[in-house]
Structures are given as structure tokens and as C-alpha cells.
Design a protein around this motif. Structure first.
Motif, short mmCIF file in Angstrom:
data_model
loop_
_atom_site.label_atom_id
_atom_site.label_comp_id
_atom_site.label_asym_id
_atom_site.label_seq_id
_atom_site.Cartn_x
_atom_site.Cartn_y
_atom_site.Cartn_z
N SER A 129 1.60 -0.64 -7.45
CA SER A 129 1.75 -1.84 -6.60
C SER A 129 2.67 -2.83 -7.30
N TYR A 130 3.77 -3.13 -6.67
CA TYR A 130 4.75 -4.10 -7.17
C TYR A 130 5.17 -3.76 -8.61
N GLY A 131 5.33 -2.44 -8.88
CA GLY A 131 5.81 -1.99 -10.19
C GLY A 131 4.74 -1.74 -11.21
N LEU A 132 3.47 -1.97 -10.86
CA LEU A 132 2.37 -1.80 -11.81
C LEU A 132 1.46 -0.68 -11.34
N ALA A 133 0.95 0.12 -12.33
CA ALA A 133 0.00 1.21 -12.01
C ALA A 133 -1.38 0.62 -11.75
N MET A 134 -2.07 1.13 -10.73
CA MET A 134 -3.40 0.66 -10.39
C MET A 134 -4.40 1.80 -10.50
N GLU A 135 -5.63 1.47 -10.89
CA GLU A 135 -6.67 2.48 -10.96
C GLU A 135 -7.12 2.85 -9.55
N ILE A 136 -7.43 4.12 -9.40
CA ILE A 136 -7.88 4.62 -8.10
C ILE A 136 -9.40 4.57 -8.09
N GLY A 137 -9.94 3.58 -7.45
CA GLY A 137 -11.38 3.44 -7.36
C GLY A 137 -11.83 3.40 -5.92
N GLU A 138 -13.06 2.97 -5.78
CA GLU A 138 -13.60 2.90 -4.43
C GLU A 138 -13.07 1.70 -3.66
N ASP A 139 -12.81 0.62 -4.39
CA ASP A 139 -12.35 -0.60 -3.72
C ASP A 139 -10.89 -0.85 -4.05
N GLY A 140 -10.33 -1.81 -3.43
CA GLY A 140 -8.94 -2.18 -3.66
C GLY A 140 -8.10 -2.00 -2.42
N GLU A 141 -7.06 -2.83 -2.36
CA GLU A 141 -6.20 -2.81 -1.16
C GLU A 141 -5.47 -1.50 -1.03
N GLY A 142 -4.98 -0.97 -2.17
CA GLY A 142 -4.24 0.28 -2.12
C GLY A 142 -5.09 1.43 -1.61
N VAL A 143 -6.35 1.51 -2.08
CA VAL A 143 -7.26 2.56 -1.64
C VAL A 143 -7.55 2.43 -0.15
N SER A 144 -7.75 1.17 0.33
CA SER A 144 -8.03 0.96 1.76
C SER A 144 -6.84 1.37 2.62
N VAL A 145 -5.64 1.14 2.08
CA VAL A 145 -4.45 1.56 2.81
C VAL A 145 -4.42 3.08 2.92
N TRP A 146 -4.73 3.74 1.81
CA TRP A 146 -4.74 5.20 1.81
C TRP A 146 -5.80 5.74 2.76
N LYS A 147 -6.97 5.12 2.80
CA LYS A 147 -8.02 5.59 3.69
C LYS A 147 -7.61 5.45 5.16
N ASN A 148 -6.88 4.37 5.47
CA ASN A 148 -6.39 4.20 6.85
C ASN A 148 -5.42 5.32 7.22
N ILE A 149 -4.56 5.69 6.25
CA ILE A 149 -3.63 6.80 6.50
C ILE A 149 -4.39 8.12 6.62
N GLU A 150 -5.38 8.30 5.75
CA GLU A 150 -6.13 9.54 5.74
C GLU A 150 -6.89 9.75 7.04
N ASN A 151 -7.26 8.65 7.68
CA ASN A 151 -8.02 8.73 8.92
C ASN A 151 -7.12 8.66 10.17
N SER A 152 -5.82 8.66 9.99
CA SER A 152 -4.90 8.57 11.12
C SER A 152 -4.21 9.90 11.35
N HIS A 153 -3.45 10.00 12.43
CA HIS A 153 -2.73 11.24 12.74
C HIS A 153 -1.59 11.49 11.77
N ILE A 154 -1.20 10.50 11.03
CA ILE A 154 -0.13 10.65 10.06
C ILE A 154 -0.56 11.59 8.92
N TYR A 155 -1.87 11.68 8.65
CA TYR A 155 -2.37 12.49 7.53
C TYR A 155 -1.97 13.95 7.68
#
Length: 511
Positions: free
Chosen positions: A100-126
């Protein structure tokens, strides 16, 4: 005065102008809002997306040939380039790296990046991610584009992988929302300022109109000295000047009207007194003396005709001004008309030892006009000349040709008419005192001349040449149609018009 200003401030015109100005202001504000909300905001997001695509284009072309495990700096660089997030997906469809913005983020249960991924995972784009097919998507929330996503297959540590680039526009919309709040405040301030300014300008615009209206009301009530106090150089100032000139003209007409009443009263009183006196003399003294009786009766007849002349002039002018002038045009010889009037006026001129000279080069100048009215014009001009010519001085009547027109000029000796009076002498009731004339008559003669000549469309005027005052008018010279050529061109108009003057009668004073 306060009540007057109050009524001016709340007058219908002020309200209408205020509403008109406010309508223009509100229309401008509405256009400003439409441009800001529906055009600029969408353009902002479009520009951001276009900029992201332009930045990524050279990098995306190299990715298929690059193993991301060998380029650990590439994923942080991509997230920094798009000012958003980069997600790395393995071939099993699991998120294995997030930047995110050039910095590595931990992949956990919470966080904006994880929520974005979950939205993609639950969409037809997956499914496109699992199939390794590139995609782009714009997510809308309400009427706004909330995010932009790009995905395409890559190589990571020798295996197939997938990266997703995610750019949120929330920060952009925070700025735009702040702009909207500022625009709301600006709209309120602009409306208030425009409202006050429109009220002030409307009142300022309407004030001279009310001043002019009040002045006109005073003029209609008889206060002819009323003047609109409007000092401006625009159309309102011109209108105020016109009203001022109207007031001056009304004052002049009122003064001339009073003079006319005085003149007519004086002119009628004298012949009435003479008629009454000589009638009593005939009845009481000279009724037996035939010679004396006939002299007295002749004088009574002359004075009665003189009164009839004055009354006829007043009636003629009233009818002309009321629009009852109907021209009965036909083909006539102008020479015959002028000669007839010269002969009729010679007798009254001889009383003052004045000789009328009639000059012309051609015996025929055919015109298409009303012979009786043109006769009246010539007669009035001759009477005017007689009344302002010194005893024994000549009067010259001349017809000349000038470029298809024939000009009739009546000339008499005397001092020149002042320039400022040359236009006024054609007004009703006007008497010019420039020559010390005999100062008799109603003062309507030249006004009647002006009205008749205007009805014929003829030009006219007064000049001063070689020590002589010259009253003139011009007629268009035309060729008579063939079917009329064999007919008699003109009858003697003397019987149909009034005789100018007879012995001891007084000519009309008009000059």
C-alpha cells in the motif's frame, strides 16, 4: 420625502428588476454547480484513471517477461506509482503479498487491503483471476466512481501468479466534498451580496424614472416650470432632457396661446367697435346722405370680411391639426395659381403703396397638387410679406427651375430673421417682432403653410439674400399624362378661395 423614497424602493418596477437580477444570479449559480458536480468531478476521476494507465503502460509491457521474485522492488514501486494498493495472488487464488502506497502490509484478518481482496474474491472478477485473464473495473457508489482496479497474470518465483492494482478515490472525494462545502458557503454569500446589490441597483435605476414620471405629472397638472433633476449621460439623461424640452415647448405654446387670445380679442374688438359705431351713424345721421351712407356701409362690409378672415384662419388651422386635411390633387399650372393670388393681393398691397412683381421664365410649370391648398399657401406668404414690408417697398414673387423642381419664392425687403427664430416662425401663434411689422392677425398663417406643404411632401424654408427675406417652397415638376394633355389644366381658383384683402383691409401677420 421619506414616504416617496419608500414607495420608490418597493415599487413594482424595483421588484421586477430585483427578481430579474436574482434570476440571473441563481441561473449563474446553478450553472456553476452543474459544472462542478456533473462535469469537473467526473473529469477529475477520469484524469486520474488516464494518468494511472499512462504510468503503468511501459511497466505492464515488461511484466510478462519478468519474474517478480527477482524484482522485489517492483511491487512497492507499482503501489506507489498508482497511489494505491498492489495485491499478489498465487496460482491457487490466495493472497500472498500486499503493498500500500509503496509499503508492505501484513496479511491479517482485518485491514483495508484484506477487505478489498475479500470483495474481489466474492465478485465475478475472481474467476478472471483464477483463469489468468486480465481485467479492469470501475466500482461506483451512488453517482460516483469509488475505485479503479486492474488485474493481469505475472510470473513469481517461477510459477504463475496474478497481481491486482487497486486505486481508491476516497481521498479525492474528501477534497471534492470540501470544495462542495466551500461552494455552498460561497453560494450563500453570493446570493446575499447579489440580493443587496440588485436591490440597490434596481432602486438607483428606477429613481430617475420616478423623477421623470413626477415631472410629467406636474406638467399635466399645469406646472409648466417643472424640470426633472436627473443628471446622467445615458438614455435616462436623454429622456430627462426631452421632458425638459417638452416643458419649455409647452411654456412657449402656452405663452403663444395667451398671445393669440389677446391678439384675436384685440383684432375682433376693433372691427366690432367700428361696425357698431358706423351702423349707428348710418341709422342716426347718414341715412339720408347716400354718399356718406355708402362709405359707412363699405367700411362695415370690409371690417366684417376682415373678421371672417381671422375666424376662417383659426378654423382652417384647427381642421388641419385635427387631421381633417384631405388633398384633392390634380394637374395644375403653378404659374396660374401664383398669378391668381398675386392679382388678388395687389389691392391690399396698394393700400401701403407696395408693388408686387411677378417674375417667371416659362409660362407653364405643371404640378400634381391640391390647387386650393397651394393657393392658400401662396396667399398666406404674400399676406405675410405685405404685413412686414415698409410702405413703398417692393415685393417680388419668383418661380425658378432647379433640377426637376420649380421653386416659388416670395421676397420682401427688411432686416434678417434671427437664426434662433427661423424654426419657430412655423409654429402656431408665433409672431416675430424682428421687422417692426404691422403686427396684425392671428399668427397662424405660416403654421398653415407648413402643415399644407408637409401634407404635399414639399420642402420649404426661409432665407435672407441680398437684403431681402425670402420665404420659399419647392414643387416637383412632372409631365402631365397624355390623356390629360388635351384638357384644360386649371380653372380660375379665385372664386373658390377667399379673396385676400380689399381696400383698407389688413393682411395676416405671420412672420
Amino acid at each position: 420625502m421619506n414616504t416617496r423614497n419608500h414607495s420608490h424602493f418597493f415599487s413594482k418596477m424595483v421588484v421586477r428588476l430585483w427578481l430579474l437580477m436574482m434570476a440571473l444570479v441563481m441561473a449563474a449559480i446553478a450553472i456553476m454547480w452543474i459544472i462542478q458536480v456533473y462535469i469537473l468531478e467526473r473529469n477529475y476521476t477520469g484524469m486520474v484513471i488516464s494518468e494511472i494507465q499512462n504510468r503503468l503502460e511501459p511497466i505492464v509491457e515488461e511484466l510478462p517477461e519478468t519474474d517478480l521474485a527477482d524484482r522485489e522492488d517492483l511491487l512497492p514501486y507499482l503501489s506507489k506509482t498508482i497511489d494505491g494498493k498492489v495485491m499478489l495472488i498465487n496460482e491457487d487464488g490466495r493472497l500472498i503479498a500486499l503493498y500500500s502506497y509503496g509499503l508492505a502490509m501484513e496479511i491479517g484478518e482485518d485491514g483495508e487491503g484484506v477487505s478489498v481482496w475479500k470483495n474481489i474474491e466474492n465478485s465475478h472478477i475472481y474467476q478472471s483471476v483464477l483463469d489468468g485473464e486480465p481485467f479492469t473495473r470501475q466500482t461506483e457508489k451512488g453517482s460516483r466512481i469509488s475505485s479503479y482496479e486492474m488485474g493481469f497474470p505475472v510470473q513469481y518465483d517461477g510459477e504463475s501468479a496474478y497481481i491486482i492494482l487497486y486505486r481508491s478515490f476516497s481521498e479525492l472525494y474528501q477534497v471534492l466534498d470540501m470544495n462542495r462545502r466551500q461552494l455552498i458557503v460561497l453560494t450563500i454569500l453570493l446570493t446575499l451580496v447579489a440580493s443587496v446589490l440588485a436591490a440597490v441597483l434596481s432602486r438607483k435605476f428606477v429613481r430617475p424614472i420616478h423623477v421623470i414620471r413626477d415631472t410629467v405629472n406636474k406638467l399635466t397638472m399645469g406646472d409648466l416650470g417643472a424640470v426633472p433633476e436627473v443628471k446622467s449621460r445615458d438614455e435616462m439623461g436623454q429622456l430627462a432632457d426631452s421632458v425638459k424640452e417638452l416643458g419649455q415647448a409647452l411654456q412657449r405654446v402656452d405663452a403663444l396661446r395667451r398671445e393669440l387670445i389677446a391678439n384675436v380679442s384685440h383684432e375682433l374688438r376693433s372691427p366690432l367697435a367700428l361696425i357698431g359705431g358706423y351702423a349707428e351713424m348710418v341709422r342716426d345721421i347718414h341715412w339720408k346722405d347716400r354718399e356718406k351712407r355708402e362709405e359707412d356701409l363699405d367700411l362695415i362690409i370690409r371690417e366684417s370680411r376682415r373678421m371672417s378672415e381671422m375666424v376662417s384662419d383659426i378654423l382652417d388651422y384647427s381642421q388641419l391639426q385635427a387631421g381633417y386635411l384631405k388633398l384633392r390633387k390634380d394637374w395644375y399650372n403653378l404659374n396660374d395659381i401664383v398669378e391668381s393670388e398675386v392679382m388678388l393681393c395687389e389691392q391690399s398691397a396698394s393700400e401701403y403703396h407696395i408693388k408686387i412683381q411677378y417674375l417667371y421664365k416659362e409660362a407653364e410649370h405643371m404640378i400634381y397638387a391640391d390647387a386650393l391648398k397651394i393657393s392658400q399657401v401662396v396667399r398666406n406668404l404674400l399676406n405675410n410679406a405685405i404685413n412686414h414690408t415698409k410702405d413703398g417697398a417692393p415685393i417680388i414673387v419668383e418661380i425658378t427651375e432647379q433640377q426637376g423642381t420649380c421653386k416659388v419664392a416670395v421676397k420682401n425687403e427688411g432686416d434678417p430673421i434671427p437664426e434662433e427664430e427661423r424654426e419657430l416662425i412655423w409654429e402656431r401663434y408665433h409672431r416675430s417682432q424682428h421687422q417692426g411689422g404691422r403686427n396684425e392677425g392671428t399668427g397662424l398663417g405660416l403654421s398653415i403653410v407648413s402643415t399644407i406643404l408637409k401634407a404635399h411632401g414639399m420642402t420649404y424654408g426661409v432665407d435672407y439674400q441680398n437684403g431681402m427675406t425670402v420665404f420659399w417652397f419647392q414643387c416637383e415638376r412632372k409631365k402631365m399624362p397624355r390623356e390629360r394633355a388635351g384638357k384644360k389644366r386649371m380653372q380660375n381658383t379665385a372664386g373658390s378661395g377667399r379673396a385676400c384683402e380689399k381696400k383698407n383691409s389688413r393682411p395676416e401677420n405671420n412672420q
